[in-house]
Motif scaffolding. Structure first.
Motif, short mmCIF file in Angstrom:
data_model
loop_
_atom_site.label_atom_id
_atom_site.label_comp_id
_atom_site.label_asym_id
_atom_site.label_seq_id
_atom_site.Cartn_x
_atom_site.Cartn_y
_atom_site.Cartn_z
N ASP A 151 0.87 -1.17 0.00
CA ASP A 151 0.00 0.00 0.00
C ASP A 151 0.91 1.22 0.00
O ASP A 151 1.57 1.51 1.00
CB ASP A 151 -0.90 -0.03 1.24
CG ASP A 151 -1.73 1.23 1.42
OD1 ASP A 151 -1.65 2.14 0.57
OD2 ASP A 151 -2.44 1.32 2.45
N PHE A 152 0.95 1.93 -1.15
CA PHE A 152 1.84 3.08 -1.29
C PHE A 152 1.16 4.40 -0.95
O PHE A 152 1.80 5.44 -0.93
CB PHE A 152 2.42 3.12 -2.71
CG PHE A 152 3.55 2.15 -2.92
CD1 PHE A 152 4.86 2.59 -2.96
CD2 PHE A 152 3.31 0.79 -3.05
CE1 PHE A 152 5.91 1.70 -3.15
CE2 PHE A 152 4.34 -0.12 -3.23
CZ PHE A 152 5.65 0.34 -3.28
N ASN A 153 -0.16 4.36 -0.70
CA ASN A 153 -0.91 5.54 -0.28
C ASN A 153 -0.81 6.71 -1.23
O ASN A 153 -1.00 7.87 -0.83
CB ASN A 153 -0.51 5.96 1.14
CG ASN A 153 -1.38 5.29 2.20
OD1 ASN A 153 -2.60 5.33 2.12
ND2 ASN A 153 -0.75 4.64 3.17
N VAL A 154 -0.51 6.45 -2.50
CA VAL A 154 -0.59 7.45 -3.56
C VAL A 154 -1.14 6.76 -4.81
O VAL A 154 -1.02 5.54 -4.95
CB VAL A 154 0.77 8.10 -3.89
CG1 VAL A 154 1.26 8.94 -2.73
CG2 VAL A 154 1.81 7.06 -4.26
N THR A 155 -1.74 7.51 -5.70
CA THR A 155 -2.29 6.95 -6.92
C THR A 155 -1.23 6.97 -8.03
O THR A 155 -0.19 7.63 -7.90
CB THR A 155 -3.53 7.74 -7.37
OG1 THR A 155 -3.14 9.05 -7.77
CG2 THR A 155 -4.57 7.81 -6.25
N PRO A 156 -1.46 6.25 -9.13
CA PRO A 156 -0.43 6.15 -10.18
C PRO A 156 0.02 7.49 -10.75
O PRO A 156 1.18 7.61 -11.15
CB PRO A 156 -1.13 5.31 -11.25
CG PRO A 156 -2.10 4.47 -10.51
CD PRO A 156 -2.61 5.35 -9.40
N LYS A 157 -0.85 8.48 -10.80
CA LYS A 157 -0.45 9.74 -11.45
C LYS A 157 0.41 10.62 -10.56
O LYS A 157 0.96 11.63 -11.03
CB LYS A 157 -1.69 10.51 -11.92
CG LYS A 157 -2.54 11.11 -10.84
CD LYS A 157 -3.73 11.83 -11.47
CE LYS A 157 -4.61 12.53 -10.44
NZ LYS A 157 -5.79 13.17 -11.09
N SER A 158 0.60 10.25 -9.29
CA SER A 158 1.42 11.06 -8.40
C SER A 158 2.89 10.92 -8.77
O SER A 158 3.40 9.81 -8.94
CB SER A 158 1.21 10.62 -6.95
OG SER A 158 2.16 11.24 -6.10
N SER A 159 3.59 12.04 -8.85
CA SER A 159 5.02 11.99 -9.13
C SER A 159 5.81 11.36 -7.98
O SER A 159 6.95 10.95 -8.16
CB SER A 159 5.55 13.41 -9.40
OG SER A 159 5.38 14.23 -8.26
N ARG A 160 5.18 11.27 -6.80
CA ARG A 160 5.88 10.69 -5.65
C ARG A 160 6.20 9.21 -5.84
O ARG A 160 7.10 8.69 -5.19
CB ARG A 160 5.06 10.89 -4.37
CG ARG A 160 4.83 12.36 -4.03
CD ARG A 160 4.45 12.56 -2.58
NE ARG A 160 3.20 11.94 -2.20
CZ ARG A 160 2.01 12.51 -2.35
NH1 ARG A 160 1.91 13.71 -2.91
NH2 ARG A 160 0.91 11.90 -1.95
N ILE A 161 5.49 8.55 -6.75
CA ILE A 161 5.72 7.12 -6.97
C ILE A 161 6.61 6.88 -8.20
O ILE A 161 6.83 5.74 -8.61
CB ILE A 161 4.38 6.35 -7.06
CG1 ILE A 161 4.59 4.86 -6.74
CG2 ILE A 161 3.68 6.59 -8.38
CD1 ILE A 161 3.31 4.10 -6.52
#
Length: 282
Positions: free
Chosen positions: A187-197
């Motif tokens: 669980d990365f707690n960000v969605t695919p479009k987030s630059s954080r991932i």
């Protein structure tokens, strides 16, 4: 007897078996169990995981778990055969029954070794949970050209630290790609479009990432311009209790897996959905 069970669950196993050449089908499961917040350390969610694994054909080689109580892990470990693995504490004695809280991996083999566990960077404000990434390595893949390193992580939802934590996950697991295939469930707690991932996604995605991984439930367009959807690929992994979003992933080192299919199923026990992946391990 319980102490012996836990000790055996944590003990590493090393295989002398050589890697094999033929490709093989693997199934992986990632699930944020919400084992304490939603279930107060009860065994209902653990029994649901056991039932899902036993009813799956083929059964998953790797199961990665978030928000699991040690008592729930011990129950699954003792009830599933021939599954072995490791529980990694992130908060001691946090669960309602007094047991430790953390992340875990179950492998459908006793042939494995501990590849490492690392603390992730802390938030800039007090956090109720420290975060880790943990990995196990197995040569008992049933096929393929290299051993498998399976990892699990759970990223803090705090945007002030999540980017540093995701970068740290990438930094810890990327060296393990040398001589191994690598998968990461979490669980990365960000969605695919987030630059954080970005540190997880490979550069063939749009927008391009700078990591080594493809994602099991990727859209055929390789687009990351989404928060997820109620569709066949790129599915939401949270339910109506939370805002429906895709925040749970199974990442696969590029070139090492083919013919990805994935499915986010349903759970009445958690605010997350179980995420299944079926791949060809080459």
């Amino acid at each position: 007897m319980l102490a012996a069970l836990v000790a055996s669950a944590l003990a590493p196993f090393v295989s002398p078996a050589p890697a094999q050449a033929a490709s093989v089908t693997h199934v992986y499961l990632h699930f944020n169990m919400c084992g304490n917040k939603c279930n107060s350390a009860g065994l209902g969610v653990a029994n649901a995981v056991i039932s899902s694994i036993n009813n799956r054909n083929p059964q998953p080689l790797v199961v990665t778990l978030n928000e699991v109580c040690r008592s729930q892990y011990n129950h699954m470990y003792g009830s599933l055969a021939p599954y072995y693995g490791r529980f990694e504490t992130t908060v001691p004695a946090r669960c309602a029954d007094g047991s430790d809280y953390g992340i875990a991996i179950l492998l459908k083999t006793s042939v494995y070794s501990f590849a490492g566990a690392w603390w992730l960077p802390e938030a800039d404000k007090p956090s109720v949970e420290d975060r880790k990434v943990m990995c196990l390595r197995t040569t008992a893949t049933g096929g393929g050209t290299q051993p498998l390193v399976a990892c699990v992580t759970h990223i803090d939802p705090d945007s002030a630290v999540s980017d540093n934590q995701i970068q740290a996950v990438s930094d810890y697991v990327e060296p393990l790609w040398s001589g191994n295939h690598v998968m990461v469930g979490g669980d990365f707690n960000v969605t695919p479009k987030s630059s954080r991932i970005n540190p997880m996604y490979s550069n063939q995605y749009s927008p391009a990432g700078n990591g080594i991984f493809n994602e099991a439930d990727r859209p055929t367009t390789w687009s990351r311009n989404t928060d997820g959807c109620a569709c066949a690929t790129n599915e939401y992994t949270t339910d109506s209790v939370l805002t429906p979003q895709k925040i749970d992933y199974i990442f696969l080192s590029r070139y090492d897996f083919e013919n990805y299919t994935a499915d986010a199923t349903t759970s009445s026990y958690s605010d997350h959905q179980p995420l299944w992946a079926t791949v060809t391990y080459v």
